[in-house]
Design a protein around this motif. Structure first.
Motif, mmCIF file in Angstrom:
data_model
loop_
_atom_site.group_PDB
_atom_site.id
_atom_site.type_symbol
_atom_site.label_atom_id
_atom_site.label_comp_id
_atom_site.label_asym_id
_atom_site.label_seq_id
_atom_site.Cartn_x
_atom_site.Cartn_y
_atom_site.Cartn_z
ATOM 1 N N THR A 59 0.390 -0.775 -0.038
ATOM 2 C CA THR A 59 -0.231 0.929 0.115
ATOM 3 C C THR A 59 0.547 1.273 -0.086
ATOM 4 O OG1 THR A 59 -1.727 -1.445 1.276
ATOM 5 C CG2 THR A 59 -1.443 1.288 1.432
ATOM 6 N N LEU A 60 1.909 1.059 0.946
ATOM 7 C CA LEU A 60 3.029 2.306 0.831
ATOM 8 C C LEU A 60 3.671 2.925 -0.710
ATOM 9 C CD1 LEU A 60 4.207 4.372 3.152
ATOM 10 C CD2 LEU A 60 6.072 3.294 3.609
ATOM 11 N N ALA A 61 3.893 1.290 -0.609
ATOM 12 C CA ALA A 61 4.426 1.085 -2.205
ATOM 13 C C ALA A 61 4.147 2.086 -3.523
ATOM 14 C CB ALA A 61 5.301 0.888 -2.615
ATOM 15 N N ALA A 62 3.136 2.253 -3.569
ATOM 16 C CA ALA A 62 1.621 2.150 -4.732
ATOM 17 C C ALA A 62 0.928 3.685 -4.114
ATOM 18 C CB ALA A 62 0.048 1.622 -4.727
ATOM 19 N N THR A 63 1.026 4.431 -3.214
ATOM 20 C CA THR A 63 0.108 5.065 -3.010
ATOM 21 C C THR A 63 0.939 6.452 -2.501
ATOM 22 O OG1 THR A 63 -0.618 4.410 -0.385
ATOM 23 C CG2 THR A 63 -1.973 3.986 -2.786
ATOM 24 N N GLY A 64 1.773 5.790 -2.009
ATOM 25 C CA GLY A 64 3.086 6.721 -0.810
ATOM 26 C C GLY A 64 2.454 7.172 0.720
ATOM 27 N N THR A 65 0.923 6.697 1.202
ATOM 28 C CA THR A 65 1.224 6.699 2.513
ATOM 29 C C THR A 65 -0.165 5.697 2.819
ATOM 30 O OG1 THR A 65 -0.600 8.037 3.163
ATOM 31 C CG2 THR A 65 -1.479 7.521 1.686
ATOM 32 N N LEU A 66 0.363 5.443 3.662
ATOM 33 C CA LEU A 66 -0.400 4.525 5.340
ATOM 34 C C LEU A 66 -1.862 5.467 5.668
ATOM 35 C CD1 LEU A 66 2.428 3.189 6.526
ATOM 36 C CD2 LEU A 66 0.484 1.639 4.086
ATOM 37 N N SER A 67 -2.282 6.083 5.558
ATOM 38 C CA SER A 67 -2.868 7.404 6.090
ATOM 39 C C SER A 67 -4.645 6.469 5.815
ATOM 40 C CB SER A 67 -3.209 9.148 6.046
ATOM 41 O OG SER A 67 -3.997 8.980 6.301
ATOM 42 N N ILE A 68 -5.647 5.672 6.335
ATOM 43 C CA ILE A 68 -6.606 5.696 5.891
ATOM 44 C C ILE A 68 -7.355 6.438 5.281
ATOM 45 C CG2 ILE A 68 -9.177 4.494 6.745
ATOM 46 C CD1 ILE A 68 -7.521 2.968 9.016
ATOM 47 N N TRP A 69 -7.609 8.230 6.268
ATOM 48 C CA TRP A 69 -8.451 9.430 6.185
ATOM 49 C C TRP A 69 -7.850 9.414 4.712
ATOM 50 C CZ3 TRP A 69 -11.073 11.679 9.724
ATOM 51 C CH2 TRP A 69 -11.660 13.271 9.458
#
Lengths: 280, 222
Positions: free
Chosen positions: B146-156
């Motif tokens: 998820t972090l690699a694909a989107t750059g964030t881990l924030s659910i918000w």
């Protein structure tokens, strides 16, 4: 709102009485009067109340209050048009309540009821099918939005029939004397409720009554839409009688068959919904 | 300023606590899950275990199992830790924190079961341990993807740009949560229920259930 909260236990107990009556008439017995469950609950309220010597006292008593609180909360969620996910979360917490009621007294009969409630977790799988299907079609899990969607596009009962069947099975698995009622089977006396007597039992009966009202009301609102209070009660009654019919003509399955049957049904329904999704 | 994009799933936010892009929040849904976890944790704190009745095999004798002394203290401690980890998992606004709390729940579940000194129960704890350890791989793998694909881990943040989370990451996290909360699936076996101490055994199931409910919300939101 307060009116609904006061009426719900009586309506639910009356529904449970009607359920017993319909089953009896289908099976050729006279059956008890329809207000029998109300009398039952009143009787338990005034009987001697005790806590078994082997029980975990706090859990034994506290879980009864939790049982009532969660279904009062669920009724509020339905009436206020809250999140369907929250309603189903509460439904799943009921499993923990059954487990807690069953394990707290230390009795083997109650314990087996509690254990069966956990292994019957397969009855929760249809819930996810309902949630997934409704979210896919309506784009929201708020009950108020789902009701509005049906006002604009017609009842989901027809367009999302497999989800309706899945929820029907969910309600059926919680009905007394049903094919999936393995937690209260007679071979384990009264199942998880065996050791809860007196006021504690009355509390559990009230919780069951509110649960019956909540699940039937949720079914009507989710798959038919908003109705006037009178029509809503009639619709709930029609569903209840159909459930009673199923309960009357089907034997209670053993735990293994119950779990297998529910899993098979849900696989078929999920496949059906996937096909509907592909077509849409 | 703060408005949860996935309000149509668990309801509008009731409370937010931002730490940079990591926003911890309560919706009616997560608040209800938090309250459930809190109630059962309090029950674990104040409740004494029941004395489970057993029939001695081959005789008519009935005896009551007792939970005493060190066993009681350790099991209660693990149950409370399990409850706190569950509360963390249901309120977390960050995928990585969520996976950490879920792993903690898995460890606590093993602890609750493993403190019972019966052979069959210890055997069950060993099985849970293996499954829990294996489940951490897809769990953290899902978060990493998820972090690699989107750059964030924030659910918000993720819910604001949904559907952003790769399907494979969702599948891995789901498998990981199932592995960590596998204990109830062992219910068909007798081992778990040979362990006396209802409040602690129930905490195993409560934490697993609440993790499932939370992960369903996350999967739909992101």
């Amino acid at each position: 709102m307060i009116g609904y909260l006061i009426a719900a236990p009586f309506l639910g107990l009356l529904f449970m009485g009607i359920h017993r009556k319909v089953i009896a008439r289908i099976q050729g017995r006279p059956g008890p009067p329809i207000w029998q469950e109300i009398l039952h609950t009143l009787k338990f309220s005034f009987k001697e109340t005790w806590v078994p010597r082997t029980a975990s006292k706090t859990l034994f008593i506290g879980i009864v209050f939790v049982a009532i609180a969660i279904w009062v909360g669920a009724l509020c969620v339905v009436l206020l048009g809250g999140s369907l996910l929250l309603l189903f979360g509460i439904y799943m917490v009921q499993k923990m309540v059954e487990h807690g009621v069953g394990l707290s007294p230390g009795s083997p009969y109650a314990k087996f009821g509690g254990v069966r409630s956990v292994i019957s977790a397969s009855s929760e799988i249809p819930l996810f099918a309902v949630i997934g299907g409704i979210y896919f079609f309506t784009g929201s899990l708020m009950i108020s939005d789902i009701i509005q969607y049906q006002a604009d596009n017609g009842p989901l009962l027809f367009s999302l029939l497999p989800a309706a069947i899945a929820m029907y099975i969910v309600i059926l698995s919680k009905m007394h004397y049903g094919p999936f009622s393995i937690v209260e089977a007679k071979e384990i006396v009264s199942g998880y409720k065996t050791e809860h007597f007196g006021a504690w039992r009355a509390g559990l009966e009230i919780s069951d009554a509110i649960r019956t009202v909540v699940l039937l009301m949720a079914f009507v609102l989710l798959f038919w839409g908003a109705l006037s209070p009178l029509l809503l009660i009639i619709a709930m009654l029609i569903i209840l009688v159909s459930l009673s019919f199923v309960c009357a003509v089907t034997p209670m399955l053993n735990p293994y068959d119950s779990v297998t049957m529910q899993l098979v049904i849900i696989v078929i329904l999920v496949a059906w919904m996937a096909i509907l999704g592909l077509i849409a | 300023m703060f408005e949860l994009a996935s309000f149509n799933i668990g309801g509008h936010e009731l409370f937010v606590l931002p730490f940079g892009d990591i926003v911890n929040y309560f919706t009616p849904y997560t608040a209800a899950l938090f309250i459930f976890a809190l109630i059962f944790t309090i029950i674990c704190i104040i409740s004494k275990p029941e004395r489970q009745l057993e029939t001695a095999f081959g005789t008519d004798a009935i005896y009551a199992k007792e939970v005493t002394g060190k066993d009681l203290r350790f099991r209660r401690f693990m149950a409370i830790a399990c409850g706190i980890a569950t509360m963390g998992a249901v309120t977390s606004g960050d995928i990585f924190n969520f996976t950490l709390f879920v792993s903690m729940v898995g460890i606590c579940i093993i602890g609750i079961v493993a403190s019972v000194k019966y052979k069959h129960v210890l055997n069950a704890a060993f099985n849970y341990g293996i499954i829990s350890m294996l489940a951490t791989i897809p769990l953290f793998g899902g978060a990493a993807i998820t972090l690699a694909a989107t750059g964030t881990l924030s659910i918000w943040e993720l819910s604001a740009m949904a559907p952003a989370m790769p399907g494979i990451a969702k599948a891995l996290i789901l498998v990981g949560v199932m592995g960590e909360g596998i204990a109830p699936f062992y219910a068909a076996k007798a081992e778990l229920f040979r362990a006396p101490g209802a409040p602690y055994v129930i905490m195993i199931h409560v934490s697993s259930l609440l993790m499932f409910l939370r992960v369903v919300e996350i999967m739909l939101a992101v």
